[in-house]
Design an enzyme around this catalytic site. Structure first.
Site, mmCIF file in Angstrom:
data_model
loop_
_atom_site.group_PDB
_atom_site.id
_atom_site.type_symbol
_atom_site.label_atom_id
_atom_site.label_comp_id
_atom_site.label_asym_id
_atom_site.label_seq_id
_atom_site.Cartn_x
_atom_site.Cartn_y
_atom_site.Cartn_z
ATOM 1 N N HIS A 165 32.234 -108.092 -54.040
ATOM 2 C CA HIS A 165 31.896 -107.944 -55.456
ATOM 3 C C HIS A 165 32.638 -109.008 -56.259
ATOM 4 O O HIS A 165 33.835 -109.226 -56.037
ATOM 5 C CB HIS A 165 32.322 -106.531 -55.864
ATOM 6 C CG HIS A 165 32.096 -106.179 -57.296
ATOM 7 N ND1 HIS A 165 32.722 -106.812 -58.340
ATOM 8 C CD2 HIS A 165 31.321 -105.204 -57.860
ATOM 9 C CE1 HIS A 165 32.346 -106.257 -59.480
ATOM 10 N NE2 HIS A 165 31.501 -105.277 -59.219
ATOM 11 N N ARG B 284 26.871 -108.928 -56.928
ATOM 12 C CA ARG B 284 26.792 -108.597 -55.498
ATOM 13 C C ARG B 284 25.447 -109.062 -54.979
ATOM 14 O O ARG B 284 24.495 -109.204 -55.755
ATOM 15 C CB ARG B 284 26.875 -107.078 -55.274
ATOM 16 C CG ARG B 284 28.096 -106.396 -55.808
ATOM 17 C CD ARG B 284 28.032 -104.905 -55.502
ATOM 18 N NE ARG B 284 27.861 -104.100 -56.675
ATOM 19 C CZ ARG B 284 27.578 -102.787 -56.636
ATOM 20 N NH1 ARG B 284 27.405 -102.175 -55.487
ATOM 21 N NH2 ARG B 284 27.460 -102.107 -57.744
ATOM 22 N N LYS C 267 21.640 -107.938 -56.179
ATOM 23 C CA LYS C 267 21.693 -107.229 -57.453
ATOM 24 C C LYS C 267 21.282 -108.191 -58.566
ATOM 25 O O LYS C 267 20.980 -109.356 -58.335
ATOM 26 C CB LYS C 267 23.073 -106.617 -57.694
ATOM 27 C CG LYS C 267 23.322 -105.415 -56.800
ATOM 28 C CD LYS C 267 24.268 -104.412 -57.425
ATOM 29 C CE LYS C 267 23.561 -103.545 -58.429
ATOM 30 N NZ LYS C 267 24.432 -102.582 -59.105
ATOM 31 N N ASP D 14 24.088 -111.130 -64.362
ATOM 32 C CA ASP D 14 24.819 -110.576 -65.512
ATOM 33 C C ASP D 14 25.718 -111.684 -66.047
ATOM 34 O O ASP D 14 26.431 -112.330 -65.294
ATOM 35 C CB ASP D 14 25.646 -109.361 -65.076
ATOM 36 C CG ASP D 14 26.419 -108.697 -66.222
ATOM 37 O OD1 ASP D 14 26.739 -109.369 -67.240
ATOM 38 O OD2 ASP D 14 26.730 -107.492 -66.104
ATOM 39 N N CYS E 225 28.484 -111.752 -67.495
ATOM 40 C CA CYS E 225 29.935 -111.715 -67.281
ATOM 41 C C CYS E 225 30.327 -112.378 -65.966
ATOM 42 O O CYS E 225 31.436 -112.912 -65.838
ATOM 43 C CB CYS E 225 30.496 -110.297 -67.353
ATOM 44 S SG CYS E 225 30.028 -109.225 -65.989
ATOM 45 N N TYR E 226 29.409 -112.369 -64.996
ATOM 46 C CA TYR E 226 29.728 -113.012 -63.722
ATOM 47 C C TYR E 226 29.765 -114.527 -63.837
ATOM 48 O O TYR E 226 30.186 -115.209 -62.903
ATOM 49 C CB TYR E 226 28.780 -112.531 -62.616
ATOM 50 C CG TYR E 226 28.980 -111.068 -62.311
ATOM 51 C CD1 TYR E 226 27.981 -110.131 -62.548
ATOM 52 C CD2 TYR E 226 30.207 -110.600 -61.836
ATOM 53 C CE1 TYR E 226 28.183 -108.777 -62.317
ATOM 54 C CE2 TYR E 226 30.427 -109.253 -61.599
ATOM 55 C CZ TYR E 226 29.407 -108.343 -61.845
ATOM 56 O OH TYR E 226 29.623 -107.007 -61.610
ATOM 57 N N ASP F 48 25.106 -109.416 -71.420
ATOM 58 C CA ASP F 48 24.764 -109.363 -69.997
ATOM 59 C C ASP F 48 23.494 -110.160 -69.710
ATOM 60 O O ASP F 48 23.481 -111.149 -68.975
ATOM 61 C CB ASP F 48 24.637 -107.870 -69.659
ATOM 62 C CG ASP F 48 23.961 -107.536 -68.340
ATOM 63 O OD1 ASP F 48 23.404 -108.431 -67.670
ATOM 64 O OD2 ASP F 48 23.987 -106.351 -67.974
ATOM 65 N N ASP G 24 28.703 -107.143 -76.695
ATOM 66 C CA ASP G 24 30.007 -106.487 -76.756
ATOM 67 C C ASP G 24 31.076 -107.552 -76.529
ATOM 68 O O ASP G 24 30.769 -108.676 -76.138
ATOM 69 C CB ASP G 24 30.128 -105.341 -75.733
ATOM 70 C CG ASP G 24 29.947 -105.791 -74.296
ATOM 71 O OD1 ASP G 24 29.051 -105.274 -73.598
ATOM 72 O OD2 ASP G 24 30.709 -106.685 -73.867
ATOM 73 N N HIS H 151 31.544 -108.985 -72.827
ATOM 74 C CA HIS H 151 30.584 -110.020 -72.437
ATOM 75 C C HIS H 151 30.763 -111.293 -73.245
ATOM 76 O O HIS H 151 30.537 -112.400 -72.735
ATOM 77 C CB HIS H 151 29.146 -109.490 -72.538
ATOM 78 C CG HIS H 151 28.765 -108.607 -71.390
ATOM 79 N ND1 HIS H 151 28.883 -107.242 -71.433
ATOM 80 C CD2 HIS H 151 28.319 -108.919 -70.144
ATOM 81 C CE1 HIS H 151 28.512 -106.735 -70.256
ATOM 82 N NE2 HIS H 151 28.165 -107.730 -69.457
#
Lengths: 395, 399
Positions: free
Chosen positions: A204, A247, A250, A253, A255-256, A308, A315, A318
């Site tokens: 992750h 991951r 998936k 997003d 934030c990644y 995201d 938010d 993010h």
């Protein structure tokens, strides 16, 4: 300006004009809107944030870091107010809590120390009770090398990053504090090449970043299988979206953009240290342009703040990590060797961020310089053997 | 990351006293939203009255109206502790009245170290308002032990909370503690399966599941469960990870029969869904310790698949096989290296361009490591970086 940067600028200008002539959209970072959103949030948050009432130092860090990436100064008065608030969050037994009168926890401890280092004033540095902080770290240390997040709390690899980050910045590392920690972190690397939260779990992005960054701090990154980690993280960039997934199989997003893409500077440095001579001298091993396009075109709220993916709400978490990822994608190298790749206008440029701590490199250097003038606190006798300090409240 | 779930007014999990109507000695504390007084007079001409005043006048109290702790007689002995954010607060949250009230009283309990049933009830209210408040959860656990509460009831409680907020660290950790105290994992696999049926990749759920299985040695039926999940979604990477977890902790992969079974299983899944990255990663994951090139006939099978079930993952896997071959064999180096480099180039240029920088690097690394001694490129020299061809200026900057 260095010659090659001038040339890059001129090429960029040509591409920019071309796009205008051919009506192609120029992705623009909505600086003003983000600034207003952040400025307001630093003072006031709606009741939608009740769910983050145990993470208020995080809110300070996410907002202050976003502002520093945008190169927006924090007024002295507010900076001082942040210091005083974080002082209220400091636990009498050491470490920082999610809010006043709450129990100390490694995550808000990480966030508070980072926020104070971003502020970087003497007042900020002096808030931290280093002796008690060391005591707190020993109190959450486990015999197997891991750390629980708080007394009576859960173990996972985030805790090692939080502990290593604050200990190294504030100069409170002792010979035994991180005993067996590198081995434990390495045991979190799995068959996929990435790291899970604890040994056995699925690889992750968030946990992988924490594990790798902690090992870099401890000087033990070579204990990982760097090649398979590199393969895993490189494979996390989505070929259509350009952003990263957390991951395998998936969704993307924003934030990644930091947790995943941020691994590449760490890997680059680790491989270089290991004697690798085939590394690029200009680019990270991910598609920098595609990531910037994903963030700029898909992750911005027109009213300010980042998110995201399209359709999600903005938010501060993010906002922080999308901007941090954008910075990683724009800046290759370090102080000595620096290569920029800015998608869109020059105004989209963010400040570079330190790949381990995720605050600006100058703030890291300044904090380390300050705290290294101070002696490492002497741990209380019983703390030296961490076996005594299993979480007594566990049962 | 955060669940900004709506705060429900009523909860039968928390305050059982709530449902007792006013007629008895014990007042109700949970009341549904106040009575709207219907009136012919338009609101401009009405005085503003509180719900309490209205109720007193008409002689009827809604038994379901919420009463703040500050107004409850049984709590009058406790002085609430307001939050001290300091002089000029930052990141100040506009808490609702209810939130402030509950937490002012929670802080008071904490300050007095009160261990009572009413404290336990209050922790449930505090949790409902913010399930991520780990300080409240810890205090709840202290109370459960000090008051020797019924842990079966606590299991029921935590079950409901997790159903409602399954992506929260604290709720799962709390459940783990209760299971440990009871030393009873008998409900766990079924419960976790239920949560996974709603979100088959919930990380906390998988973490809890792995802990339960390892701690209580419940390995026996797990492979079957994993196969069921993979049947439902062969792309569920969490399920593939669990497969690896179970097998590594039981039979292991060293038994050739097991390894071969897994290889065959993987190839079967590849044929069904060739663009599923998980299965390719699994195949590599289980073979890499022994060496990809050591598995008899594998290369041939993959080359065959290349014709009908090609994917960037297959091509990458071929690179891995060739690399392993180069690592472990001395013959045919030039030929194998050339094939590997060709694939890296194909991936970088056409088949997996998002990873262009990565595949170029892999190619350069292979070339450097296995290339013949008179091969040309040394990329550490400034100005020459053939692996990262781009629109931009080649010459790197140096101070």
């Amino acid at each position: 300006m260095k010659h090659c940067r001038k040339v890059e600028r001129s090429i960029q200008e040509v591409v920019s004009v071309y796009k205008q002539i051919h009506s192609l959209p120029q992705p623009t970072l909505l600086r003003d809107q983000h600034y207003q959103y952040l400025k307001k949030g630093l003072r006031h948050l709606s009741d939608a944030y009740e769910c983050l009432d145990a993470s208020r130092p995080w809110l300070c860090y996410w907002i202050l870091h976003s502002l520093e990436l945008l190169e927006e100064p924090v007024p002295t008065a507010i900076a001082s107010d942040v210091c005083k608030f974080l002082a209220q969050c400091q636990s009498p037994t050491g470490g920082f809590a999610g809010g006043p009168c709450q129990a100390a926890h490694l995550a808000p401890t990480y966030a508070a120390v980072n926020a104070l280092c971003i502020i970087g004033t003497q007042e900020a540095y002096n808030i931290i009770d280093r002796e008690k902080l060391l005591s707190f770290l020993f109190s959450v240390k486990q015999p197997d090398g891991s750390f629980v997040m708080h007394i009576g709390g859960e173990v996972d690899v985030r805790s090692t990053y939080c502990a290593a980050s604050v200990a190294s910045l504030t100069n409170i590392m002792t010979p035994t504090l991180f005993q067996d920690t590198p081995t434990w972190i390495v045991s979190c690397q799995n068959w996929e090449g990435g790291l899970g939260g604890v040994p056995g779990l699925e690889a992750h992005g968030g946990y992988t970043f924490c594990g790798m960054a902690a090992l870099v701090i401890l000087g033990k990154e070579h204990m990982l299988d760097l090649k398979s980690l590199l393969r895993w993280v490189a494979s996390r960039q989505m070929r259509y979206e350009g952003g990263f997934q957390g991951r395998c199989n998936k969704l993307v997003d924003g934030c990644y953009s930091f947790w995943q893409a941020g691994l590449l500077p760490l890997l680059h440095r680790a491989l270089f240290k290991g004697g690798d001579s085939t590394l690029s001298l200009q680019k990270w091993m991910f598609e920098q342009q595609a990531l910037q396009e994903y963030i700029l075109l898909c992750c911005q709220n027109p009213a300010g703040g980042l998110l995201d993916k399209p359709g999600k709400s903005r938010d501060f978490y993010h906002t922080c990590y999308c901007l941090s990822g954008l910075s990683v994608a724009q800046h290759f190298g370090n102080m000595d060797l620096h290569h920029e790749l800015i998608v869109g206008r020059e105004e989209n440029r963010l400040a570079p961020s330190h790949p381990v701590y995720n605050i600006c490199p100058e703030k890291v250097a300044q904090a380390i310089q300050h705290f290294h003038q101070l002696p490492v606190p002497v741990p209380a006798q019983k703390e030296v053997s961490s076996a005594c300090n299993t979480t007594a409240d566990h049962s | 990351m955060t669940s900004m779930s709506a705060i429900t007014q009523t909860s039968d999990l928390t305050n059982k006293a709530a449902l007792i109507p006013l007629a008895t000695e014990r007042p109700a504390y949970y009341r549904m939203s106040g009575i709207e007084e219907t009136s012919n007079v338009s609101s401009e001409f009405q005085e503003e009255r509180s719900e309490v005043e209205v109720e007193e006048e008409i002689g009827y109290e809604d038994p379901f109206r919420y009463v703040f702790y500050r107004d409850r007689k049984e709590w009058a002995d406790l002085e609430p502790v307001p939050q001290d954010d300091g002089p000029n607060p930052v990141v100040k949250i506009a808490y609702s009245d209810k939130f402030t009230d509950v937490y002012d009283y929670f802080r008071a309990l904490l300050k007095n170290d009160e261990k009572s049933d009413r404290a336990l009830l209050l922790t449930a209210e505090a949790i409902e308002l913010n399930a991520a408040n780990y300080t409240v959860w810890h205090y709840r656990r202290v109370l459960l032990q000090a008051l020797e509460k019924d842990l079966r009831e606590e299991m029921r409680y935590i079950t409901a909370i997790i159903e409602d907020q399954p992506k929260n660290y604290q709720v799962w950790h709390h459940r783990r503690m209760v299971v440990e105290w009871l030393n009873d994992p008998s409900e766990e696999l079924e419960f976790i399966a239920e949560i996974l049926s709603q979100d088959a990749k919930n990380y906390h759920a998988w973490q809890h599941r792995q802990w339960v299985i390892k701690e209580y040695k419940l390995w026996d039926s797990e492979l079957e469960y994993v196969e069921q999940l993979l049947e439902e979604d062969v792309r569920n990477n969490s399920a593939w990870n669990q497969r690896h977890y179970i097998i590594s902790h039981t039979t292991g992969y060293s038994d050739p029969a097991i390894l071969n079974r897994e290889v065959q299983y993987s190839l079967k899944q590849i044929k069904k869904a060739p663009h599923n990255e998980s299965v390719w990663n699994y195949l590599k994951g289980i073979l890499q310790d022994l060496g990809l090139s050591s598995h008899p006939g594998l290369l041939e099978q993959i080359l065959e698949l290349k014709e009908t079930h090609c994917s960037p993952y297959l091509l990458g896997f071929l690179v891995d096989i060739y690399e392993d071959f180069l690592e472990n064999t001395l013959e045919h180096h030039e030929e194998v290296l050339s094939k590997a480099l060709e694939l890296c180039e194909l991936l970088a240029r056409e088949k997996d361009t998002i990873r262009r920088e990565y595949w170029s690097y892999v190619g350069r690394s292979l070339q450097t490591k296995y290339g013949s001694s008179d091969s040309s490129t040394t990329t550490s020299a400034p100005g020459i970086d053939p692996g990262s061809a781009s629109v931009h200026q080649e010459t790197p900057c140096s101070s």
